[in-house]
Design an enzyme around this catalytic site. Sequence first.
Site, PDB file in Angstrom:
ATOM      1  N   SER A 138      57.965  50.945  31.333  1.00 37.87           N
ATOM      2  CA  SER A 138      56.999  51.870  31.917  1.00 37.87           C
ATOM      3  C   SER A 138      56.245  51.243  33.098  1.00 37.87           C
ATOM      4  CB  SER A 138      56.042  52.354  30.820  1.00 37.87           C
ATOM      5  OG  SER A 138      55.247  53.423  31.261  1.00 37.87           O
TER       6      SER A 138
ATOM      7  N   ASP B 233      61.921  46.709  45.465  1.00 41.26           N
ATOM      8  CA  ASP B 233      62.322  47.620  46.542  1.00 41.26           C
ATOM      9  C   ASP B 233      61.781  47.198  47.905  1.00 41.26           C
ATOM     10  OD1 ASP B 233      63.725  49.148  44.788  1.00 41.26           O
ATOM     11  OD2 ASP B 233      62.446  50.923  44.887  1.00 41.26           O
TER      12      ASP B 233
ATOM     13  N   LYS C 263      62.095  52.965  30.729  1.00 41.06           N
ATOM     14  CA  LYS C 263      61.224  54.108  30.413  1.00 41.06           C
ATOM     15  C   LYS C 263      60.593  54.610  31.706  1.00 41.06           C
ATOM     16  CE  LYS C 263      57.127  55.659  27.899  1.00 41.06           C
ATOM     17  NZ  LYS C 263      56.477  56.228  29.079  1.00 41.06           N
TER      18      LYS C 263
END
Length: 530
Positions: free
Chosen positions: A299, A310, A324
Amino acid sequence: MSNRKLNVFLPLLFAVVLALGMFLGHKMPGSNNGTTIFFAKPNRGPVQEVMDLIKTKYVDTLDTDSLQQEAIEGLLAHLDPHSIYIAPAQLEGINEDMEGNFEGIGIEFNITADTVNVVSVLSGGPSEAAGLQTGDKILKVNDSLVAGNSITPEGIRRILRGPAGSIVNTVILRQQEELQVPIKRGVIPLYSIDASYMVAPEVGYLKISKFSATTYDEFMQAMRELEKQGMTKLIIDLRQNPGGYLDAAVRIADELLGENKLIVYTQGKNFPRTEYKTKRPGLFEQGPLAVLTDEGSASASEILSGAIQDWDRGTIIGRRTFGKGLVQEQYDLNNGGALRLTVARYYIPSGRSIQKPYGKDHEDYDADIIERYQRGEMVNKDSIKIYDTVPYKTAKGRRVYGGGGITPDAFIPFDTTRFSPILGALYNRNTFSNFAYQYYTSHKAVFAPYEDAAVFVRDFQLNNAIVNDFKAYAKTDSITGLDHLSPREEKEIRIRLKAMLARQLYRTEGFYETLNADDPMIKKALEVLK
């Protein structure tokens, strides 16, 4: 005379009331379309109708609360694995954990042989102010006998906790002497940063165990302390971090990424796209950064590590994360419980959804970690099953993968030795923890010279006498095979035993500083940061 007047007046009164009623009826909605409205019957729905009929008509007496909970859970089982019902009895503990504090006396304890043992006293807390010490045994709380009374951890927590400012009267046993100790309850912090220290020259280390309401403030305080000690490089440890509040992860990401960068966005059928971007200059936007993850990182942990990956901000080291990527909102219910309902999905800057696939059978979803181990993913990077939802290369040309968690840039295999039957039995029975507590309380003078965790890690030697004492203690706990340990099992026992002794002295800070001294992910992070 008065009766005669009343008889004349009453027909007139009835006529006025009737005329008024007809007039109001004509003005009511529906009077002009041929529809007569009397009382609107509420539309309860078939589920509520069935529950009401069972309550009022069923032949036997039933626990309707339990029946309703099973019905709710059965309904939610047809949704995703993270839409859950939280029973009233569980809600308070869950909220305390996420809010980052509760009201109580500030001790850690364990229960052995029906005795409540004080394992640790929170520095600056109510129990320390009252004079409680590690090694004390709690015999009574107020007028309730707790020693030898089959008390449970939940039961002792319930009677020790209470409103801040209230008094709890305890009777403790200290070195065969009974003492009466009144303790004034206070607000007890539940820290989410378990350790913060310099793991090497110029390299700071932060262990974040969850993302709660206080995590960002803890993070900033720890970072400033590390910078004072000369930190120019940073390791953030998110292993076994199940997530928590999105806001905490976003605010920490804002301290690590450049300005006006997308951190994450959420979107659902009834939930419009909402973007979370960096807003201000961060505390650590430039220094070398490594993030440690494993199959227990979920999460909010995946949001933070995914954004860092990224944007090429740092190196992700470890194993593929849990996967998740669903957003829950919590709704309070009239019975004191709550519904945590999935309303959207998380997408990290590359557009990747980090949610791993799930079908109608939640058992497969829950067994995913075991399947990874059986498939060989825990020990071999080439066995990682990629759910590549969005092909993406970073600005530096790195290929990243999504759809089933965050795949690390540098893979570190799981140590399968820790699944051996002997070590498994030692972990499951809390043998390390119980022995460390008993050894520490009976040898406090041995540990007095170690002024902090760093000195303990450097100077304390776990000699053969302590290891043999541990093995003898474990045998009394019905642990077999200790006379025929493999070299790796022997090493793991020594590492874990020293870490648990450090925990007695310096809580989680000492535990992680000791454990990390021989940790392969830490070693890889130090190599990468060079």
